[in-house]
Design a protein around this motif. Structure first.
Motif, PDB file in Angstrom:
ATOM      1  N   ALA A  28       0.821  -0.966   0.234  1.00 39.98           N
ATOM      2  CA  ALA A  28       0.226  -0.110  -0.046  1.00 39.98           C
ATOM      3  C   ALA A  28       0.724   1.201  -0.203  1.00 39.98           C
ATOM      4  O   ALA A  28       1.977   1.476   0.322  1.00 39.98           O
ATOM      5  CB  ALA A  28      -0.706   0.107   1.637  1.00 39.98           C
ATOM      6  N   PRO A  29       0.372   2.301  -0.436  1.00 38.78           N
ATOM      7  CA  PRO A  29       1.048   3.594  -0.950  1.00 38.78           C
ATOM      8  C   PRO A  29       1.833   3.896   1.279  1.00 38.78           C
ATOM      9  O   PRO A  29       2.771   4.794   0.807  1.00 38.78           O
ATOM     10  CB  PRO A  29       0.296   4.598  -1.265  1.00 38.78           C
ATOM     11  N   SER A  30       0.742   3.691   1.662  1.00 37.90           N
ATOM     12  CA  SER A  30       1.152   4.378   3.288  1.00 37.90           C
ATOM     13  C   SER A  30       2.048   3.570   3.192  1.00 37.90           C
ATOM     14  O   SER A  30       2.930   3.946   4.345  1.00 37.90           O
ATOM     15  CB  SER A  30      -0.429   4.317   4.182  1.00 37.90           C
ATOM     16  N   ALA A  31       1.723   2.542   3.333  1.00 41.49           N
ATOM     17  CA  ALA A  31       2.914   1.236   3.589  1.00 41.49           C
ATOM     18  C   ALA A  31       4.154   1.728   3.570  1.00 41.49           C
ATOM     19  O   ALA A  31       5.788   1.906   3.661  1.00 41.49           O
ATOM     20  CB  ALA A  31       2.896  -0.233   3.405  1.00 41.49           C
ATOM     21  N   ALA A  32       4.194   1.974   1.954  1.00 39.88           N
ATOM     22  CA  ALA A  32       5.938   2.428   1.314  1.00 39.88           C
ATOM     23  C   ALA A  32       6.798   2.898   1.412  1.00 39.88           C
ATOM     24  O   ALA A  32       7.492   3.947   2.531  1.00 39.88           O
ATOM     25  CB  ALA A  32       5.255   2.542  -0.159  1.00 39.88           C
ATOM     26  N   ARG A  33       5.459   4.370   2.040  1.00 39.57           N
ATOM     27  CA  ARG A  33       6.074   6.113   2.564  1.00 39.57           C
ATOM     28  C   ARG A  33       6.370   5.353   3.737  1.00 39.57           C
ATOM     29  O   ARG A  33       7.315   6.465   4.464  1.00 39.57           O
ATOM     30  CB  ARG A  33       5.119   6.987   2.593  1.00 39.57           C
ATOM     31  N   ILE A  34       6.139   4.640   4.451  1.00 39.15           N
ATOM     32  CA  ILE A  34       6.296   4.495   6.153  1.00 39.15           C
ATOM     33  C   ILE A  34       8.040   3.736   6.553  1.00 39.15           C
ATOM     34  O   ILE A  34       8.789   4.137   7.230  1.00 39.15           O
ATOM     35  CB  ILE A  34       5.265   3.699   7.006  1.00 39.15           C
ATOM     36  N   LEU A  35       7.933   2.513   5.529  1.00 37.29           N
ATOM     37  CA  LEU A  35       9.231   2.039   5.024  1.00 37.29           C
ATOM     38  C   LEU A  35      10.115   2.881   4.298  1.00 37.29           C
ATOM     39  O   LEU A  35      11.444   3.192   5.086  1.00 37.29           O
ATOM     40  CB  LEU A  35       9.091   0.401   3.716  1.00 37.29           C
ATOM     41  N   PHE A  36       9.759   4.131   3.466  1.00 38.06           N
ATOM     42  CA  PHE A  36      10.641   4.779   3.101  1.00 38.06           C
ATOM     43  C   PHE A  36      11.147   5.798   4.191  1.00 38.06           C
ATOM     44  O   PHE A  36      13.064   6.409   4.249  1.00 38.06           O
ATOM     45  CB  PHE A  36      10.217   6.301   2.331  1.00 38.06           C
ATOM     46  N   VAL A  37      10.123   5.997   5.518  1.00 35.23           N
ATOM     47  CA  VAL A  37      11.278   6.876   7.144  1.00 35.23           C
ATOM     48  C   VAL A  37      11.630   6.042   7.117  1.00 35.23           C
ATOM     49  O   VAL A  37      12.700   6.844   7.985  1.00 35.23           O
ATOM     50  CB  VAL A  37       9.044   7.768   7.648  1.00 35.23           C
ATOM     51  N   THR A  69       5.389  13.843   4.777  1.00 34.90           N
ATOM     52  CA  THR A  69       5.731  12.107   3.685  1.00 34.90           C
ATOM     53  C   THR A  69       3.658  11.812   4.157  1.00 34.90           C
ATOM     54  O   THR A  69       3.171  11.070   3.570  1.00 34.90           O
ATOM     55  CB  THR A  69       6.479  10.999   3.967  1.00 34.90           C
ATOM     56  N   ALA A  70       3.544  11.731   5.477  1.00 37.17           N
ATOM     57  CA  ALA A  70       2.187  11.666   5.331  1.00 37.17           C
ATOM     58  C   ALA A  70       1.392  12.537   5.155  1.00 37.17           C
ATOM     59  O   ALA A  70       1.391  13.222   5.139  1.00 37.17           O
ATOM     60  CB  ALA A  70       1.534  11.697   6.980  1.00 37.17           C
ATOM     61  N   ARG A  71       0.162  11.149   4.873  1.00 39.61           N
ATOM     62  CA  ARG A  71      -1.232  11.357   4.203  1.00 39.61           C
ATOM     63  C   ARG A  71      -2.401  11.615   5.222  1.00 39.61           C
ATOM     64  O   ARG A  71      -3.679  12.166   4.593  1.00 39.61           O
ATOM     65  CB  ARG A  71      -1.139  10.892   3.225  1.00 39.61           C
ATOM     66  N   SER A  72      -2.071  11.095   6.250  1.00 42.06           N
ATOM     67  CA  SER A  72      -2.664  10.929   7.220  1.00 42.06           C
ATOM     68  C   SER A  72      -2.910  10.626   8.717  1.00 42.06           C
ATOM     69  O   SER A  72      -1.450  10.658   8.863  1.00 42.06           O
ATOM     70  CB  SER A  72      -4.583  10.368   6.801  1.00 42.06           C
ATOM     71  N   PHE A  73      -3.575  11.196   9.731  1.00 35.85           N
ATOM     72  CA  PHE A  73      -3.055  10.806  11.423  1.00 35.85           C
ATOM     73  C   PHE A  73      -2.530   9.297  11.198  1.00 35.85           C
ATOM     74  O   PHE A  73      -1.970   9.007  12.216  1.00 35.85           O
ATOM     75  CB  PHE A  73      -4.492  11.804  11.951  1.00 35.85           C
ATOM     76  N   ARG A  74      -4.084   9.190  10.491  1.00 31.02           N
ATOM     77  CA  ARG A  74      -3.422   7.312  11.108  1.00 31.02           C
ATOM     78  C   ARG A  74      -1.969   6.525  10.299  1.00 31.02           C
ATOM     79  O   ARG A  74      -1.502   5.766  10.912  1.00 31.02           O
ATOM     80  CB  ARG A  74      -4.812   6.485  10.036  1.00 31.02           C
ATOM     81  N   ILE A  90       4.984  12.910  18.306  1.00 31.33           N
ATOM     82  CA  ILE A  90       5.635  14.141  17.396  1.00 31.33           C
ATOM     83  C   ILE A  90       4.732  13.793  15.717  1.00 31.33           C
ATOM     84  O   ILE A  90       4.326  14.618  15.387  1.00 31.33           O
ATOM     85  CB  ILE A  90       6.831  13.077  17.914  1.00 31.33           C
ATOM     86  N   GLY A  91       4.587  12.401  15.244  1.00 32.11           N
ATOM     87  CA  GLY A  91       4.165  12.148  14.101  1.00 32.11           C
ATOM     88  C   GLY A  91       2.940  12.645  14.267  1.00 32.11           C
ATOM     89  O   GLY A  91       2.585  13.676  13.078  1.00 32.11           O
ATOM     90  N   ALA A  92       1.656  13.078  14.768  1.00 33.18           N
ATOM     91  CA  ALA A  92       0.793  13.561  15.022  1.00 33.18           C
ATOM     92  C   ALA A  92       1.021  15.001  14.673  1.00 33.18           C
ATOM     93  O   ALA A  92      -0.038  15.532  13.978  1.00 33.18           O
ATOM     94  CB  ALA A  92      -0.282  13.117  16.206  1.00 33.18           C
ATOM     95  N   ALA A  93       1.974  15.379  15.853  1.00 31.15           N
ATOM     96  CA  ALA A  93       1.754  16.684  16.127  1.00 31.15           C
ATOM     97  C   ALA A  93       2.196  17.701  15.000  1.00 31.15           C
ATOM     98  O   ALA A  93       1.671  18.621  14.015  1.00 31.15           O
ATOM     99  CB  ALA A  93       2.818  17.165  16.625  1.00 31.15           C
ATOM    100  N   ALA A  94       3.076  16.793  14.037  1.00 34.49           N
ATOM    101  CA  ALA A  94       3.657  16.964  13.037  1.00 34.49           C
ATOM    102  C   ALA A  94       3.013  17.338  11.729  1.00 34.49           C
ATOM    103  O   ALA A  94       2.982  17.670  10.614  1.00 34.49           O
ATOM    104  CB  ALA A  94       5.450  16.216  12.260  1.00 34.49           C
ATOM    105  N   PHE A  95       1.620  16.389  11.531  1.00 30.21           N
ATOM    106  CA  PHE A  95       0.656  16.733  10.547  1.00 30.21           C
ATOM    107  C   PHE A  95       0.079  17.417  10.315  1.00 30.21           C
ATOM    108  O   PHE A  95      -0.633  17.571  10.322  1.00 30.21           O
ATOM    109  CB  PHE A  95       0.603  14.994  10.248  1.00 30.21           C
ATOM    110  N   ALA A  96      -0.419  17.936  12.041  1.00 33.60           N
ATOM    111  CA  ALA A  96      -1.054  18.575  12.060  1.00 33.60           C
ATOM    112  C   ALA A  96      -0.812  19.562  11.592  1.00 33.60           C
ATOM    113  O   ALA A  96      -1.749  20.983  11.123  1.00 33.60           O
ATOM    114  CB  ALA A  96      -1.191  18.712  13.675  1.00 33.60           C
ATOM    115  N   LEU A  97       0.532  19.994  11.434  1.00 35.09           N
ATOM    116  CA  LEU A  97       0.260  21.313  10.623  1.00 35.09           C
ATOM    117  C   LEU A  97       0.062  20.997   9.664  1.00 35.09           C
ATOM    118  O   LEU A  97      -0.006  22.901   8.746  1.00 35.09           O
ATOM    119  CB  LEU A  97       1.986  21.206  10.938  1.00 35.09           C
ATOM    120  N   ARG A  98      -0.226  20.507   8.983  1.00 36.88           N
ATOM    121  CA  ARG A  98      -0.503  20.689   7.139  1.00 36.88           C
ATOM    122  C   ARG A  98      -1.961  20.642   7.029  1.00 36.88           C
ATOM    123  O   ARG A  98      -3.028  20.547   6.572  1.00 36.88           O
ATOM    124  CB  ARG A  98      -0.468  19.776   6.988  1.00 36.88           C
ATOM    125  N   ARG A  99      -2.764  20.605   8.650  1.00 37.62           N
ATOM    126  CA  ARG A  99      -4.179  20.716   8.324  1.00 37.62           C
ATOM    127  C   ARG A  99      -5.077  22.735   8.656  1.00 37.62           C
ATOM    128  O   ARG A  99      -4.122  23.108   8.713  1.00 37.62           O
ATOM    129  CB  ARG A  99      -4.725  19.642   9.534  1.00 37.62           C
TER     130      ARG A  99
END
Length: 216
Positions: A17-26, A69-74, A118-127
């Motif tokens: 899945a694209p999300s898994a690929a992005r997490i592996l990239f991270v 990289t993240a596209r959602s909070f999940r 930290i992950g949720a806070a970083a993504f929140a910057l895009r909301r």
């Protein structure tokens, strides 16, 4: 046997899945950055020695990787954990190979606990504004809080340069988010308040952990 009797053979593929690929990239980038941190300690001045033994040193790259990289909070929450832990493991592996054994257990546990936040806070910057204000304040508070802790609690055994740099970076983050994302008094007050509360909580938590370790 005729060609019509032949059954085509298709290769077996396991879709990622694209999300898994992005997490592996991270994970891969974080592991490499952790290893580079170990190598960098050979060349960096003593003033930067606290980089590999600080929450701020792992928070900044984790936040940048998740934000990019993240596209959602999940997705951002596990990516935060993976990044924090991979940074620690990368540092431990390269340090050990260089003849400086490093036990990653403590920082890996911290990564499991702090990574989701930290992950949720970083993504929140895009909301939206309020989410960005809370997320930015939390990230800035970690940087500022650890800087304050370093200057007041472990100043006798560490250089103040890194701790001041952490505080300044936290302040710059508040300013940049407020100027570029918020642009109103209400959300600006939220990010300042969130940063102050997080910084105070960070110092308190570190003091409590220090007392706990002393007893154990």
């Amino acid at each position: 046997m005729t060609d019509s009797a032949l059954v085509p053979v298709t290769s077996f593929r396991v879709p990622i899945a694209p999300s898994a690929a992005r997490i592996l990239f991270v994970a891969a980038i974080a592991f490499a950055l952790g290893g580079l941190t170990s190598v960098g300690q050979t060349f960096l001045p003593e003033d930067a020695a606290s980089l590999a033994n600080s929450t701020a040193g792992w928070t900044a790259p984790t936040a940048l990787l998740v934000f990019s990289t993240a596209r959602s909070f999940r997705e951002a929450i596990p990516a935060g954990v993976v990044s924090f832990v991979a940074l620690t493991l990368g540092y431990a592996v390269v340090s050990t190979l260089r003849g400086f054994p490093f036990d990653p257990t403590t920082w890996a546990v911290i990564g499991v606990l702090a990574g989701p936040v930290i992950g949720a806070a970083a993504f929140a910057l895009r909301r939206g504004r309020m989410a960005a204000a809370v997320g930015g304040g939390l990230l800035a508070g970690v940087l500022i809080g650890e800087g304050v802790y370093g200057l007041t609690v472990v100043a006798a055994t560490t250089s103040p340069v890194f701790w001041w740099a952490s505080i300044v970076l936290g302040g710059v983050l508040v300013f940049v988010v407020a100027a570029r994302r918020l642009r109103d008094i209400r959300s600006t007050m939220v990010i300042i308040s969130a940063a102050a509360v997080t910084a105070a909580s960070f110092v308190g938590a570190y003091l409590a952990l220090g007392a706990l370790f002393a007893v154990l």
